[in-house]
Design an enzyme around this catalytic site. Structure first.
Site, PDB file in Angstrom:
ATOM      1  N   LYS A   8      27.934 -40.258  45.880  1.00 20.60           N
ATOM      2  CA  LYS A   8      26.591 -39.758  45.576  1.00 20.60           C
ATOM      3  C   LYS A   8      26.337 -39.843  44.072  1.00 20.60           C
ATOM      4  CE  LYS A   8      28.183 -34.960  45.237  1.00 20.60           C
ATOM      5  NZ  LYS A   8      28.067 -33.582  45.777  1.00 20.60           N
ATOM      6  N   TYR A  63      14.859 -34.150  13.913  1.00 18.22           N
ATOM      7  CA  TYR A  63      13.771 -33.243  14.261  1.00 18.22           C
ATOM      8  C   TYR A  63      14.090 -31.801  13.882  1.00 18.22           C
ATOM      9  CZ  TYR A  63      11.537 -36.900  17.087  1.00 18.22           C
ATOM     10  OH  TYR A  63      10.919 -38.041  17.512  1.00 18.22           O
TER      11      TYR A  63
END
Length: 369
Positions: A38, A264
């Site tokens: 998965k 940032y």
């Protein structure tokens, strides 16, 4: 292996073979092996992994959702595939693509029988999930009579396996709880099988269950993270080989003065002259913001370089002061030596999270060694 000249996830099929053989060596010869593929095979490449496992004669594969199974079928994978968390909207697709659903509740059982009957199925294989303590999905012990009554009302489905999931098989402090789960599941299975005229397979153990609880191996075991190189303990990690190496490259190097800031929100402020390197990988690629502000790191020419400031969408900046490097040099985020589990621990998370988060925009290189 060639040096990386862009951001790339290298997937070593030789390491996968090693891990499969190591885990298989823990089992009795007749115990079947289900590989969990998965989440793009835990962030790697589900098609490449499934196809390689087929060459190793894997008995079963498992995915979380139907669309993951469809992807494998479209790629030509023919091994039986268990869908661990199916939804009714996908039941017709599951049948059309020869996928096998986990049946975990009365609603799911009734709705799958209805669709199977509409599709004129006979003895379609399903897997009944029991909850023995994880408390996510699954029937309760006292649901056995209800399930059996529903089975006896139809010929459209047949139970291929009964299964459950250990909650803390890697935690030695929870040994008593894990053993209780094993005994509870065995008790449920005994009652269930006494009420039908055939013997479904039984499976319970995940990777840590394979390693720590041989009494719980039963007819089949399921391994996910162990196949990808992580054993949930220091001792077992030494026996396994991480199959994935995440690499990148230095795009640009800056020298900044004391007091200048990086990135940032000006989170990182230089305490002195510093040399920084910008690398083309960011939170859109799976290196999330939790690795910023010095918690995470990369390796450049064998030296650890901490991630500084906030992680950006498409890049990170690292402190390379004192590291002999230049633009274009290879950067190791994690590999077999510098393990993803160590990077994850540095930021308070686990290997599962970082490896499954690697974005599909990161190029995959499949390597056979």
């Amino acid at each position: 292996m060639p040096k990386a000249n862009e951001t790339v996830l290298e997937i070593d099929l030789g390491a996968l073979t090693h891990n499969f053989n190591y885990l298989k060596s823990k089992l009795q010869p007749n115990t079947k092996f289900l590989a969990v593929v998965k989440a793009f095979a835990y962030g790697s490449d589900s098609v490449a992994i499934a196809k390689h496992l087929e060459t190793l004669n894997i008995d079963y594969l498992a995915v979380a959702y139907a669309k993951e199974g469809v992807l494998l079928r479209d790629a030509g994978v023919t091994t039986p595939i268990l869908v661990l968390h199916p939804q009714p909207v996908n039941f017709k697709t599951i049948i059309e693509r020869c996928l096998e659903p986990s049946i975990y509740s009365a609603r799911i059982l009734s709705e799958f029988i209805s669709v199977a009957e509409e599709q004129s199925q006979k003895d379609y294989p399903v897997h009944i999930k029991f909850n023995t303590g994880l408390n996510r999905l699954g029937f309760w012990e006292n649901d056995v009579d209800y399930i059996v009554s529903k089975l006896k009302e139809t010929t459209s489905i047949k139970v291929k396996s009964l299964f459950s999931h250990l909650a803390a098989s890697e935690d030695k402090n929870e040994t008593e709880f894990s053993k209780h789960q094993i005994e509870t599941f065995k008790s449920i299975a005994k009652v269930f099988k006494s009420k039908i005229n055939y013997n479904p397979w039984l499976h319970l153990c995940n990777t840590s269950g394979i390693i720590n609880y041989p009494e719980g191996h039963l007819d089949m075991v399921r391994s996910g993270v162990g196949l990808y190189g992580f054993g949930n303990s220091v001792a077992e990690d030494k026996q396994l080989k991480p199959i994935a190496s995440l690499k990148s490259v230095i795009s640009q190097i800056h020298t900044i003065e004391k007091g200048e800031t990086v990135g940032y929100n000006r989170v990182h402020k230089a305490k002195d002259y510093e040399t920084t390197a910008t690398i083309p990988i960011g939170h859109a690629d799976g290196i999330t913001r939790i690795y910023g502000k010095g918690k995470g790191y990369v390796f450049i020419n064998g030296k650890k370089a901490p991630i500084i400031g906030n992680v950006c969408m498409d890049m990170i900046m690292v402190n390379v002061t004192g590291i002999d490097c230049k633009e274009g040099d290879e950067v190791i985020i994690f590999d077999g030596l510098h393990k993803a589990s160590n990077l994850a621990e540095s930021s308070g998370t686990i290997s599962y999270e970082i490896i499954t988060a690697i974005s599909q925009r990161v190029k995959r290189n499949i390597i056979s060694t």
